[in-house]
Scaffold this motif. Sequence first.
Motif, PDB file in Angstrom:
ATOM      1  N   UNK A 156       0.841  -1.200   0.000  1.00  0.00           N
ATOM      2  CA  UNK A 156       0.000   0.000   0.000  1.00  0.00           C
ATOM      3  C   UNK A 156       0.875   1.248   0.000  1.00  0.00           C
ATOM      4  N   UNK A 157       1.935   1.248   0.807  1.00  0.00           N
ATOM      5  CA  UNK A 157       2.875   2.368   0.829  1.00  0.00           C
ATOM      6  C   UNK A 157       3.473   2.597  -0.563  1.00  0.00           C
ATOM      7  N   UNK A 158       3.909   1.527  -1.210  1.00  0.00           N
ATOM      8  CA  UNK A 158       4.459   1.644  -2.565  1.00  0.00           C
ATOM      9  C   UNK A 158       3.443   2.189  -3.553  1.00  0.00           C
ATOM     10  N   UNK A 159       2.209   1.746  -3.425  1.00  0.00           N
ATOM     11  CA  UNK A 159       1.155   2.235  -4.315  1.00  0.00           C
ATOM     12  C   UNK A 159       0.887   3.724  -4.090  1.00  0.00           C
ATOM     13  N   UNK A 160       0.883   4.153  -2.840  1.00  0.00           N
ATOM     14  CA  UNK A 160       0.647   5.576  -2.535  1.00  0.00           C
ATOM     15  C   UNK A 160       1.797   6.426  -3.082  1.00  0.00           C
ATOM     16  N   UNK A 161       3.035   5.979  -2.889  1.00  0.00           N
ATOM     17  CA  UNK A 161       4.190   6.717  -3.411  1.00  0.00           C
ATOM     18  C   UNK A 161       4.126   6.786  -4.938  1.00  0.00           C
ATOM     19  N   UNK A 162       3.745   5.697  -5.578  1.00  0.00           N
ATOM     20  CA  UNK A 162       3.607   5.677  -7.034  1.00  0.00           C
ATOM     21  C   UNK A 162       2.514   6.633  -7.488  1.00  0.00           C
ATOM     22  N   UNK A 163       1.401   6.642  -6.799  1.00  0.00           N
ATOM     23  CA  UNK A 163       0.306   7.560  -7.123  1.00  0.00           C
ATOM     24  C   UNK A 163       0.763   9.013  -7.010  1.00  0.00           C
ATOM     25  N   UNK A 164       1.499   9.335  -5.961  1.00  0.00           N
ATOM     26  CA  UNK A 164       2.021  10.696  -5.800  1.00  0.00           C
ATOM     27  C   UNK A 164       2.948  11.063  -6.948  1.00  0.00           C
ATOM     28  N   UNK A 165       3.796  10.127  -7.362  1.00  0.00           N
ATOM     29  CA  UNK A 165       4.691  10.371  -8.488  1.00  0.00           C
ATOM     30  C   UNK A 165       3.930  10.619  -9.781  1.00  0.00           C
ATOM     31  N   UNK A 166       2.893   9.837 -10.022  1.00  0.00           N
ATOM     32  CA  UNK A 166       2.082  10.011 -11.236  1.00  0.00           C
ATOM     33  C   UNK A 166       1.343  11.351 -11.191  1.00  0.00           C
ATOM     34  N   UNK A 167       0.822  11.717 -10.030  1.00  0.00           N
ATOM     35  CA  UNK A 167       0.140  13.014  -9.892  1.00  0.00           C
ATOM     36  C   UNK A 167       1.118  14.158 -10.124  1.00  0.00           C
ATOM     37  N   UNK A 168       2.335  14.013  -9.633  1.00  0.00           N
ATOM     38  CA  UNK A 168       3.359  15.039  -9.841  1.00  0.00           C
ATOM     39  C   UNK A 168       3.675  15.202 -11.325  1.00  0.00           C
ATOM     40  N   UNK A 169       3.808  14.099 -12.044  1.00  0.00           N
ATOM     41  CA  UNK A 169       4.038  14.174 -13.495  1.00  0.00           C
ATOM     42  C   UNK A 169       2.849  14.816 -14.207  1.00  0.00           C
ATOM     43  N   UNK A 170       1.647  14.449 -13.792  1.00  0.00           N
ATOM     44  CA  UNK A 170       0.451  15.031 -14.407  1.00  0.00           C
ATOM     45  C   UNK A 170       0.396  16.540 -14.159  1.00  0.00           C
ATOM     46  N   UNK A 171       0.799  16.975 -12.971  1.00  0.00           N
ATOM     47  CA  UNK A 171       0.812  18.409 -12.667  1.00  0.00           C
ATOM     48  C   UNK A 171       1.838  19.136 -13.540  1.00  0.00           C
ATOM     49  N   UNK A 172       2.981  18.522 -13.763  1.00  0.00           N
ATOM     50  CA  UNK A 172       3.987  19.121 -14.648  1.00  0.00           C
ATOM     51  C   UNK A 172       3.430  19.289 -16.061  1.00  0.00           C
ATOM     52  N   UNK A 173       2.771  18.251 -16.571  1.00  0.00           N
ATOM     53  CA  UNK A 173       2.210  18.342 -17.912  1.00  0.00           C
ATOM     54  C   UNK A 173       1.070  19.359 -17.979  1.00  0.00           C
ATOM     55  N   UNK A 174       0.291  19.437 -16.932  1.00  0.00           N
ATOM     56  CA  UNK A 174      -0.795  20.424 -16.901  1.00  0.00           C
ATOM     57  C   UNK A 174      -0.229  21.846 -16.961  1.00  0.00           C
TER      58      UNK A 174
END
Length: 161
Positions: free
Chosen positions: A41-59
């Motif tokens: 679950x910790x790994x999934x949350x960290x991965x989700x944060x990373x994906x959200x960070x990339x999405x924010x950069x693209x936005x």
Amino acid sequence: MDSWLRSGAQAALDSSVVVDDAVRTSARPKARLLVSRSLLVFGAVVTLIGVILLAACWRDDLMIEKRLGKATAEVVSVSFQRTVVRFATPDGAVHSPSQGVLYPEGLEPGQLVRIEYDTADPEVARVAGRTAVLALLPIGTFLLAVWAGLLPLVWWLRRRL
């Protein structure tokens, strides 16, 4: 004789030693399973944060490209958290994005640098020619390191069940 065996077996099963051993051995696999699931679950949350960070950069990049403004900015300060720049827009207003400029690697105080900004929101600015693609390597490397550490640990914990 058969009843004697039954009474001996029944006494052994009723003893507190057997019960204590059963409790201890059943609690360990449950704890390991809980820890391994928590790590996943910790790994999934960290991965989700990373994906959200990339999405924010693209936005942010899309916002800038949609209403592109270009200017020359002076680098005011560079710190770990942000790089502050100051630039003037064609209407004569001077802007200094409070969150700093996007993709600031290699900038030094006093340096003049070309930037691109969102004309509707000059708080969103990036160094000219740099895009969210630059964020892929550090975020991807970090996520790879997280999973390279977590997966063997989870495998080891589950194998010991």
